[in-house]
Write an enzyme that holds these catalytic residues in place. Structure first.
Site, PDB file in Angstrom:
ATOM      1  N   HIS A   1      -7.569   8.739   2.236  1.00 33.90           N
ATOM      2  CA  HIS A   1      -9.201   9.039   2.078  1.00 33.90           C
ATOM      3  C   HIS A   1      -8.987  10.940   2.172  1.00 33.90           C
ATOM      4  CE1 HIS A   1     -10.742  11.039   5.648  1.00 33.90           C
ATOM      5  NE2 HIS A   1     -12.477   9.721   5.841  1.00 33.90           N
TER       6      HIS A   1
ATOM      7  N   HIS B   1       9.608   2.718   7.464  1.00 33.73           N
ATOM      8  CA  HIS B   1       8.217   3.101   6.783  1.00 33.73           C
ATOM      9  C   HIS B   1       7.820   2.239   5.448  1.00 33.73           C
ATOM     10  CE1 HIS B   1       8.806   6.609  10.331  1.00 33.73           C
ATOM     11  NE2 HIS B   1      10.162   6.232   9.794  1.00 33.73           N
TER      12      HIS B   1
ATOM     13  N   HIS C   1       7.713  -6.431 -14.577  1.00 33.89           N
ATOM     14  CA  HIS C   1       6.786  -6.245 -16.046  1.00 33.89           C
ATOM     15  C   HIS C   1       6.333  -7.091 -15.824  1.00 33.89           C
ATOM     16  CE1 HIS C   1       4.490  -4.053 -19.045  1.00 33.89           C
ATOM     17  NE2 HIS C   1       5.550  -3.268 -19.227  1.00 33.89           N
TER      18      HIS C   1
ATOM     19  N   HIS D   1       0.821   2.646  -2.948  1.00 32.96           N
ATOM     20  CA  HIS D   1       0.651   2.933  -3.602  1.00 32.96           C
ATOM     21  C   HIS D   1      -1.492   3.084  -3.586  1.00 32.96           C
ATOM     22  CE1 HIS D   1      -1.381   4.669  -7.120  1.00 32.96           C
ATOM     23  NE2 HIS D   1      -2.180   3.099  -7.538  1.00 32.96           N
TER      24      HIS D   1
ATOM     25  N   ASN E   1      -6.959   8.603  -4.792  1.00 35.94           N
ATOM     26  CA  ASN E   1      -6.317   8.216  -5.441  1.00 35.94           C
ATOM     27  C   ASN E   1      -5.298   8.886  -6.588  1.00 35.94           C
ATOM     28  OD1 ASN E   1      -4.380   6.230  -7.618  1.00 35.94           O
ATOM     29  ND2 ASN E   1      -5.555   4.667  -7.891  1.00 35.94           N
TER      30      ASN E   1
ATOM     31  N   CYS F   1      -0.260   4.149 -12.964  1.00 35.34           N
ATOM     32  CA  CYS F   1       0.297   4.200 -11.655  1.00 35.34           C
ATOM     33  C   CYS F   1       1.551   4.060 -11.155  1.00 35.34           C
ATOM     34  CB  CYS F   1      -0.890   3.794 -10.924  1.00 35.34           C
ATOM     35  SG  CYS F   1      -2.441   4.194 -10.675  1.00 35.34           S
TER      36      CYS F   1
END
Length: 496
Positions: A420, A387, A303, A391, A424, A224
């Site tokens: 909502h 802001h 990572h 994810h 995802n 993702c």
């Protein structure tokens, strides 16, 4: 019971002490130099015209010295501007809006689950409990092939979903920016789980007849957070190739990855992942400055794949019946927390004001030298960003980041509402969140945005953008017909 001790950290006096400290430390150079310059200016004013003229004549400059000094200044300026990295602009972006026919209300999802897993009622009950607590709404969408009973995850159906999502986002990007296919110099497509031959990037090139010398890349298997990896790759390429445009396409194809087995760890993604995609136009052309929405400030990639637990916490594998699915381990949140900790440790010095860095350093030294039990100081990232785009991987991910970064409900509103409304959507979720902020009319010139994403491997990647101009509320886009209804109240549990 004795009366509770007041929270002195919130008292008015200490509040202003902290504000004064922050102003003092963050502006220490200005506050130091201004008095010195003022004193020098006053002393010069005290001198008479003759004294000033004599002082000037005391400096002996000949033509050769002036020529050498001028050459040195020109040389230093040339080296500086040549070594300075090119500014990368985000001209505009477009998000895919799924058709209403793909909508999957809770009742439909559970009915299909009962029919598909009719011999395993415990798995159906498990999915229902997950869905009740997921934070998803009734308007999320799944591709047409998943609406069949049983689902038909064929290669043809997967390509059909990819074409629908990617081409729709690209068409919208062309329309919004006026970009022509021949103007694309760099193309990067990221999709983690669906990697056909020819690649998805080749599919885009074939559809829009891009130039034969276009630099194309296809990223797969990177989870993702691959969207920000694509941004980082585009940035590096744009630093090497002047006067170029780069298009990044981020998506995840659901069709071939819907798990139809019984293992609970693999059923979880079925409840969370939904259709989505985004196309982003980046450019290093100076003429794009006026119309570009944002400019890229930082990209930090972390990572944790060297650790075995981190490597296996999100893993694609077969179950005992030979059915392929994505396993999400129970220690996923703990591993994500460690990855986030490493990422913000790198990001902090790049973005935090001096006052926060000094407090963090003093606390760290105090724990090392005096008392290791001292509570570590958590920097206030709200001073660095207006802001936050976290994810939308799930409610637990958003909750943990809100808690660890000490964010308000408004700071995570875009993430919760995106989860909502769209679910995802993997690597594209950050762009739905950014579009939510714009649709609410909250993005002003100079505002800074922090995008944070997690991915298999395990990775935590983040990007910082600065708003180039105040952005008007968009009339189109994924939120155009529903933004007035948001934010909505999301209960802890939605009883099904």
């Amino acid at each position: 019971m004795p009366p509770a001790m007041p929270d002195f950290s919130n008292t008015v006096k200490l509040k202003y002490v902290k504000l004064g400290y922050q102003y003092l430390v963050n502006n220490i150079i200005t506050l130091t130099l201004v008095p010195i310059m003022a004193a020098i200016f006053i002393e010069v004013l005290r001198l008479g015209p003759d004294e000033i003229l004599n002082l000037w004549r005391s400096f002996h400059f000949d033509f050769f010295q002036i020529l050498c000094a001028s050459f040195l200044l020109i040389f230093i300026a040339t080296v500086y501007f040549m070594s300075k990295p090119r500014t990368i602009y985000l001209v505009d972006y477009a998000c895919f809006k799924p058709p209403v026919t793909c909508r999957v209300p809770f009742a439909t999802f559970m009915e299909h689950s009962r029919l598909i897993l009719q011999n395993n009622p415990k798995s159906v009950e498990f999915q229902m409990r997950i869905l009740e607590r997921s934070g998803l709404g009734e308007e999320t969408c799944l591709p047409p092939a998943i609406h069949y009973i049983p689902p038909k995850p064929t290669m043809e159906a997967a390509r059909g979903e990819a074409e629908l999502v990617i081409f729709s986002a690209m068409d919208s990007l062309f329309q919004k920016t006026g970009l022509k296919p021949k103007d694309i110099d760099i193309l990067i497509v990221n999709c983690s789980l669906f990697s056909p031959t020819p690649s998805l990037s080749a599919m885009v090139i074939n559809k829009y007849k891009l130039r034969s010398n276009v630099k194309s890349f296809n990223l797969s298997g990177m989870g993702c957070s691959a969207g920000l990896i694509s941004i980082d790759l585009a940035r590096d390429l744009l630093q090497l190739h002047p006067n170029s445009n780069a298009v990044v396409v981020s998506t995840e194809i659901i069709t071939p990855n819907y798990y139809q087995g019984k293992e609970r760890a693999k059923l979880l993604p079925n409840c969370l992942f939904r259709m989505g995609g985004a196309a982003i136009l980046l450019s290093n052309r100076r003429k794009e400055y006026k119309r570009a929405k944002y400019k890229l400030v930082h990209v930090v990639r972390t990572h944790k794949g060297a650790d075995d637990k981190a490597y296996h916490c999100v893993f694609e594998e077969e179950d005992k019946e030979g059915k392929v699915g994505i396993t999400l381990q129970k220690d996923l949140m703990a591993i994500a927390g460690e990855a986030l900790k490493s990422n913000i440790t790198t990001m902090g010095p790049l973005v935090l004001p001096a006052s926060e860095q000094l407090l963090f350093l003093l606390t760290l030294i105090g724990r090392k030298i005096f008392n290791p039990k001292w509570k570590p100081y958590i920097p206030d990232f709200k001073q660095s960003f207006e802001h936050f785009c976290i994810h939308a991987g799930g409610r637990a991910v958003i909750d943990e980041l809100q808690k660890n970064l000490q964010l308000s409900a408004e700071h995570v509103e875009a993430s919760r509402m995106t989860l909502h409304r769209f679910g995802n959507t993997s690597s594209s979720s950050l762009w739905y969140e950014l579009n939510y902020i714009e649709s609410k009319g909250r993005m002003k010139k100079g505002d800074r945005v922090w995008q944070i994403a997690f991915g298999s491997g395990f990775k935590c990647n983040s990007a910082v953008w600065k708003c180039n101009r105040s952005i008007k509320t968009p009339l189109d886009g994924p939120w155009s017909n529903c933004i007035d209804r948001y934010p909505v109240y999301i209960p802890e549990i939605v009883k099904l």
